[in-house]
Scaffold this motif. Sequence first.
Motif, PDB file in Angstrom:
ATOM      1  N   ILE A 107      46.473  34.349  74.675  1.00  0.00           N
ATOM      2  CA  ILE A 107      47.923  34.153  74.749  1.00  0.00           C
ATOM      3  C   ILE A 107      48.312  32.687  74.839  1.00  0.00           C
ATOM      4  N   GLU A 108      47.498  31.841  75.467  1.00  0.00           N
ATOM      5  CA  GLU A 108      47.844  30.419  75.541  1.00  0.00           C
ATOM      6  C   GLU A 108      47.887  29.798  74.154  1.00  0.00           C
ATOM      7  N   MET A 109      46.945  30.182  73.313  1.00  0.00           N
ATOM      8  CA  MET A 109      46.935  29.681  71.946  1.00  0.00           C
ATOM      9  C   MET A 109      48.175  30.148  71.192  1.00  0.00           C
ATOM     10  N   TYR A 110      48.513  31.433  71.367  1.00  0.00           N
ATOM     11  CA  TYR A 110      49.681  31.952  70.670  1.00  0.00           C
ATOM     12  C   TYR A 110      50.986  31.404  71.246  1.00  0.00           C
ATOM     13  N   ASP A 111      50.989  31.093  72.544  1.00  0.00           N
ATOM     14  CA  ASP A 111      52.168  30.482  73.136  1.00  0.00           C
ATOM     15  C   ASP A 111      52.471  29.146  72.457  1.00  0.00           C
ATOM     16  N   GLN A 112      51.429  28.370  72.213  1.00  0.00           N
ATOM     17  CA  GLN A 112      51.627  27.104  71.525  1.00  0.00           C
ATOM     18  C   GLN A 112      52.069  27.324  70.082  1.00  0.00           C
ATOM     19  N   ARG A 113      51.478  28.304  69.440  1.00  0.00           N
ATOM     20  CA  ARG A 113      51.872  28.604  68.060  1.00  0.00           C
ATOM     21  C   ARG A 113      53.334  29.063  67.986  1.00  0.00           C
ATOM     22  N   ALA A 114      53.767  29.806  69.008  1.00  0.00           N
ATOM     23  CA  ALA A 114      55.175  30.218  69.059  1.00  0.00           C
ATOM     24  C   ALA A 114      56.081  29.000  69.176  1.00  0.00           C
ATOM     25  N   LYS A 115      55.707  28.078  70.031  1.00  0.00           N
ATOM     26  CA  LYS A 115      56.492  26.848  70.195  1.00  0.00           C
ATOM     27  C   LYS A 115      56.485  26.024  68.919  1.00  0.00           C
ATOM     28  N   ASP A 116      55.419  26.136  68.143  1.00  0.00           N
ATOM     29  CA  ASP A 116      55.304  25.380  66.894  1.00  0.00           C
ATOM     30  C   ASP A 116      55.986  26.064  65.711  1.00  0.00           C
ATOM     31  N   GLY A 117      56.562  27.255  65.937  1.00  0.00           N
ATOM     32  CA  GLY A 117      57.337  27.890  64.881  1.00  0.00           C
ATOM     33  C   GLY A 117      56.826  29.210  64.344  1.00  0.00           C
ATOM     34  N   LEU A 118      55.737  29.739  64.887  1.00  0.00           N
ATOM     35  CA  LEU A 118      55.249  31.035  64.414  1.00  0.00           C
ATOM     36  C   LEU A 118      56.303  32.115  64.610  1.00  0.00           C
ATOM     37  N   THR A 119      57.017  32.056  65.749  1.00  0.00           N
ATOM     38  CA  THR A 119      58.130  32.968  66.017  1.00  0.00           C
ATOM     39  C   THR A 119      59.436  32.188  65.919  1.00  0.00           C
ATOM     40  N   LEU A 120      60.532  32.885  65.636  1.00  0.00           N
ATOM     41  CA  LEU A 120      61.824  32.202  65.531  1.00  0.00           C
ATOM     42  C   LEU A 120      62.333  31.782  66.903  1.00  0.00           C
ATOM     43  N   PHE A 121      62.145  32.617  67.924  1.00  0.00           N
ATOM     44  CA  PHE A 121      62.361  32.185  69.297  1.00  0.00           C
ATOM     45  C   PHE A 121      61.066  31.503  69.742  1.00  0.00           C
ATOM     46  N   GLN A 130      63.442  54.534  62.932  1.00  0.00           N
ATOM     47  CA  GLN A 130      63.381  53.087  62.755  1.00  0.00           C
ATOM     48  C   GLN A 130      62.125  52.476  63.370  1.00  0.00           C
ATOM     49  N   ALA A 131      61.629  51.446  62.719  1.00  0.00           N
ATOM     50  CA  ALA A 131      60.630  50.565  63.311  1.00  0.00           C
ATOM     51  C   ALA A 131      61.363  49.349  63.847  1.00  0.00           C
ATOM     52  N   ILE A 132      61.239  49.108  65.134  1.00  0.00           N
ATOM     53  CA  ILE A 132      61.899  47.982  65.788  1.00  0.00           C
ATOM     54  C   ILE A 132      60.900  46.839  65.867  1.00  0.00           C
ATOM     55  N   SER A 133      61.127  45.796  65.088  1.00  0.00           N
ATOM     56  CA  SER A 133      60.217  44.649  65.080  1.00  0.00           C
ATOM     57  C   SER A 133      60.541  43.757  66.282  1.00  0.00           C
ATOM     58  N   ALA A 134      59.888  44.033  67.390  1.00  0.00           N
ATOM     59  CA  ALA A 134      60.132  43.299  68.634  1.00  0.00           C
ATOM     60  C   ALA A 134      59.197  42.104  68.694  1.00  0.00           C
ATOM     61  N   ASP A 135      59.449  41.149  67.763  1.00  0.00           N
ATOM     62  CA  ASP A 135      58.481  40.073  67.553  1.00  0.00           C
ATOM     63  C   ASP A 135      59.113  38.696  67.466  1.00  0.00           C
ATOM     64  N   ALA A 136      60.379  38.575  67.948  1.00  0.00           N
ATOM     65  CA  ALA A 136      61.088  37.294  67.912  1.00  0.00           C
ATOM     66  C   ALA A 136      61.162  36.723  66.500  1.00  0.00           C
ATOM     67  N   GLY A 137      61.228  37.620  65.520  1.00  0.00           N
ATOM     68  CA  GLY A 137      61.373  37.172  64.136  1.00  0.00           C
ATOM     69  C   GLY A 137      60.100  36.666  63.488  1.00  0.00           C
ATOM     70  N   MET A 138      58.962  36.940  64.112  1.00  0.00           N
ATOM     71  CA  MET A 138      57.701  36.430  63.587  1.00  0.00           C
ATOM     72  C   MET A 138      57.440  36.852  62.156  1.00  0.00           C
ATOM     73  N   LEU A 139      57.825  38.086  61.815  1.00  0.00           N
ATOM     74  CA  LEU A 139      57.503  38.601  60.479  1.00  0.00           C
ATOM     75  C   LEU A 139      58.633  38.446  59.482  1.00  0.00           C
TER      76      LEU A 139
END
Length: 256
Positions: free
Chosen positions: A202-216, A243-252
């Motif tokens: 998760i630490e690696m993905y947290d950084q990737r999220a901050k770098d733009g992997l997710t929209l939030f 419905q499929a709810i993409s609960a991914d902060a816009g990642m996809l």
Amino acid sequence: MTPQAALVTGSSRGIGLAAAVALAQEGFSIALNGPVADDELAAAAETIRAMGVPVVTAPFDVSDIALHDSKLAEIEAEIGPLTTLVNNAGVGVMQRGDLLEVTEESYDRCMAVNTKAMFFLSQAFAKRLLSRTRDADAFHSIVNVTSSNAVAVAAPRAEYCASKAAAAMISKTFAVRLGQENIAVYDVQPGLISTDMTAPVIEMYDQRAKDGLTLFPRVGQPEDMGRIIASLASGKLPYTTGQAISADAGMLVPRF
């Protein structure tokens, strides 16, 4: 108004416990599930009990299909007729790595818990609902927790991806079958969520999220998923099912 009651599988911790808490906040009676009756499940029950709603623990292995009907009966004897099933229990891969090295054991484990158990527990739950007269004012639903990996490939976890893709299709098939019975079915697909399962990376993905992997620019929390699940189970998205709810902060979301 008919009292609402929910079974949440895999609810000793993480997304499952967060869902149980959010449902309790909506006034649901809660059945908590874990594979065994351990201290973690007991602590989860105390958390829910402190919220002032009826709660029961239902320890059983969801992959043991033969137990489903009897366990549902035991739960209903304690907290009344279930209106809601949250299929959250799931497992990850036994070892990340090259899909050419995936073992049959790891593949079967993912399929048994993430896919087969969800199918047959949904079946048993639906049969119970259809076997009795239901109040027209009660909202009945199945909320399945799958994954962004139902859509997005993670090659080092191929068997997990396959199990979640199958689970996503199962959600659609149940929505089609149960729509005429006024039972809603949803598929919540969490993205990067901070849980015990994701703790090693998760630490690696947290950084990737901050770098733009997710929209939030952050990873999600179990409480985020809990609020989504409780909103769906409470009928706060009326005239929706399947419905499929993409609960991914816009990642996809496709981007250039």
